[in-house]
Design a protein around this motif. Sequence first.
Motif, PDB file in Angstrom:
ATOM      1  N   ALA A 163       0.808  -1.225   0.000  1.00 63.52           N
ATOM      2  CA  ALA A 163       0.000   0.000   0.000  1.00 63.52           C
ATOM      3  C   ALA A 163       0.842   1.276   0.000  1.00 63.52           C
ATOM      4  O   ALA A 163       0.692   2.116  -0.899  1.00 63.52           O
ATOM      5  N   PRO A 164       1.738   1.482   0.970  1.00 59.76           N
ATOM      6  CA  PRO A 164       2.513   2.732   0.939  1.00 59.76           C
ATOM      7  C   PRO A 164       3.521   2.782  -0.198  1.00 59.76           C
ATOM      8  O   PRO A 164       3.776   3.861  -0.750  1.00 59.76           O
ATOM      9  N   ALA A 165       4.087   1.623  -0.558  1.00 60.57           N
ATOM     10  CA  ALA A 165       5.061   1.603  -1.657  1.00 60.57           C
ATOM     11  C   ALA A 165       4.404   2.069  -2.953  1.00 60.57           C
ATOM     12  O   ALA A 165       4.934   2.936  -3.663  1.00 60.57           O
ATOM     13  N   LEU A 166       3.254   1.493  -3.271  1.00 58.20           N
ATOM     14  CA  LEU A 166       2.569   1.859  -4.506  1.00 58.20           C
ATOM     15  C   LEU A 166       1.984   3.262  -4.448  1.00 58.20           C
ATOM     16  O   LEU A 166       1.942   3.966  -5.460  1.00 58.20           O
ATOM     17  N   PHE A 167       1.528   3.673  -3.272  1.00 58.60           N
ATOM     18  CA  PHE A 167       0.943   5.008  -3.115  1.00 58.60           C
ATOM     19  C   PHE A 167       1.937   6.078  -3.564  1.00 58.60           C
ATOM     20  O   PHE A 167       1.599   7.009  -4.308  1.00 58.60           O
ATOM     21  N   TYR A 168       3.172   5.944  -3.101  1.00 59.33           N
ATOM     22  CA  TYR A 168       4.182   6.938  -3.477  1.00 59.33           C
ATOM     23  C   TYR A 168       4.753   6.666  -4.866  1.00 59.33           C
ATOM     24  O   TYR A 168       5.081   7.609  -5.602  1.00 59.33           O
ATOM     25  N   ALA A 169       4.881   5.400  -5.231  1.00 61.74           N
ATOM     26  CA  ALA A 169       5.490   5.077  -6.528  1.00 61.74           C
ATOM     27  C   ALA A 169       4.702   5.663  -7.697  1.00 61.74           C
ATOM     28  O   ALA A 169       5.295   6.127  -8.680  1.00 61.74           O
ATOM     29  N   GLU A 187      -6.690  -0.088  -6.034  1.00 62.11           N
ATOM     30  CA  GLU A 187      -7.991   0.422  -5.581  1.00 62.11           C
ATOM     31  C   GLU A 187      -8.497  -0.368  -4.374  1.00 62.11           C
ATOM     32  O   GLU A 187      -9.037   0.205  -3.430  1.00 62.11           O
ATOM     33  N   ARG A 188      -8.334  -1.688  -4.398  1.00 65.73           N
ATOM     34  CA  ARG A 188      -8.751  -2.494  -3.246  1.00 65.73           C
ATOM     35  C   ARG A 188      -7.965  -2.098  -1.997  1.00 65.73           C
ATOM     36  O   ARG A 188      -8.528  -2.005  -0.899  1.00 65.73           O
ATOM     37  N   LEU A 189      -6.677  -1.880  -2.177  1.00 69.08           N
ATOM     38  CA  LEU A 189      -5.851  -1.481  -1.036  1.00 69.08           C
ATOM     39  C   LEU A 189      -6.350  -0.169  -0.436  1.00 69.08           C
ATOM     40  O   LEU A 189      -6.541  -0.063   0.782  1.00 69.08           O
ATOM     41  N   THR A 190      -6.547   0.827  -1.282  1.00 69.89           N
ATOM     42  CA  THR A 190      -6.885   2.155  -0.764  1.00 69.89           C
ATOM     43  C   THR A 190      -8.304   2.235  -0.218  1.00 69.89           C
ATOM     44  O   THR A 190      -8.641   3.206   0.473  1.00 69.89           O
ATOM     45  N   GLN A 191      -9.121   1.228  -0.488  1.00 67.84           N
ATOM     46  CA  GLN A 191     -10.467   1.187   0.090  1.00 67.84           C
ATOM     47  C   GLN A 191     -10.514   0.438   1.419  1.00 67.84           C
ATOM     48  O   GLN A 191     -11.536   0.447   2.102  1.00 67.84           O
ATOM     49  N   PRO A 193     -10.135  -0.126   5.279  1.00 64.31           N
ATOM     50  CA  PRO A 193     -10.202   0.871   6.357  1.00 64.31           C
ATOM     51  C   PRO A 193      -8.864   1.199   7.002  1.00 64.31           C
ATOM     52  O   PRO A 193      -8.584   2.378   7.292  1.00 64.31           O
ATOM     53  N   SER A 194      -8.021   0.204   7.230  1.00 67.28           N
ATOM     54  CA  SER A 194      -6.730   0.478   7.881  1.00 67.28           C
ATOM     55  C   SER A 194      -5.876   1.391   7.012  1.00 67.28           C
ATOM     56  O   SER A 194      -5.170   2.280   7.533  1.00 67.28           O
ATOM     57  N   ILE A 195      -5.934   1.204   5.713  1.00 74.99           N
ATOM     58  CA  ILE A 195      -5.116   1.996   4.795  1.00 74.99           C
ATOM     59  C   ILE A 195      -5.724   3.379   4.603  1.00 74.99           C
ATOM     60  O   ILE A 195      -5.000   4.391   4.555  1.00 74.99           O
ATOM     61  N   GLN A 196      -7.031   3.455   4.524  1.00 73.23           N
ATOM     62  CA  GLN A 196      -7.689   4.760   4.460  1.00 73.23           C
ATOM     63  C   GLN A 196      -7.316   5.609   5.676  1.00 73.23           C
ATOM     64  O   GLN A 196      -7.061   6.814   5.552  1.00 73.23           O
ATOM     65  N   ARG A 197      -7.271   4.972   6.839  1.00 73.71           N
ATOM     66  CA  ARG A 197      -6.925   5.692   8.071  1.00 73.71           C
ATOM     67  C   ARG A 197      -5.503   6.241   8.003  1.00 73.71           C
ATOM     68  O   ARG A 197      -5.253   7.395   8.377  1.00 73.71           O
ATOM     69  N   VAL A 198      -4.571   5.441   7.516  1.00 76.20           N
ATOM     70  CA  VAL A 198      -3.184   5.891   7.401  1.00 76.20           C
ATOM     71  C   VAL A 198      -3.085   7.060   6.428  1.00 76.20           C
ATOM     72  O   VAL A 198      -2.392   8.055   6.707  1.00 76.20           O
ATOM     73  N   ILE A 199      -3.764   6.974   5.292  1.00 80.54           N
ATOM     74  CA  ILE A 199      -3.734   8.065   4.315  1.00 80.54           C
ATOM     75  C   ILE A 199      -4.331   9.326   4.914  1.00 80.54           C
ATOM     76  O   ILE A 199      -3.773  10.430   4.773  1.00 80.54           O
TER      77      ILE A 199
END
Length: 220
Positions: A163-169, A187-191, A193-199
Amino acid sequence: MPLTLYYHPLSSFCHKVLIALYEHGIEFEKRIIDLSSATDRAELEALWPIGKFPVIRDHDRQRNVPESSVIIEYLDQLYAGLHQLIPDDWDTALQVRLWDRLFDHYVQEPLQQIVADRLYATHGDLTKQRATLLTAYGMLERQLHARTWVASPDFSLADCSAAPALFYAITLVPFPHDCRHLSEYFERLTQRPSIQRVIDEAKPWFSFYPFAEAIPERFR
């Protein structure tokens, strides 16, 4: 609280650990470390002389745990809920660890080199780093065919890394048009809840990211 996370809210490796903490529902205290502060840097180096975050301090066990993948495995063994991020099945766990390494070494490392080049205005030749990202994208596209998560039937350590690797890449090298499976996976990653919270928690810090203008509008 038994755990303190020494971290920075803009750091992708810290995001990886935060995702795991939120997946497990673990209570912990946050300690933001500003590496430009000599006091903060000394505090971090007292825990881990290498001076890199994230580091977890387990107060009950009087133990400092550095390195994102090691931290997640530590949490999995001692603090996990019903769902472990590293499966019990050896072969599946091996795949999880393999793809975790791919994200850390072949997505995170080249992207950090590209970011550092802009941050320090060194104007280096980044052809190799961008090519490495494209190679990783191609490998992921093939791996994700008919898969929900990258290395295991369930969300795992490898997805925490992804998730964070691709977000910045993608702010540096967008996914090619023929990487449909990878785009859908992101898209599945960013939806989740744990990842949405980090973002969401990182949003106030995104303006300090050297490629902030390339972060998709929906995440800002």
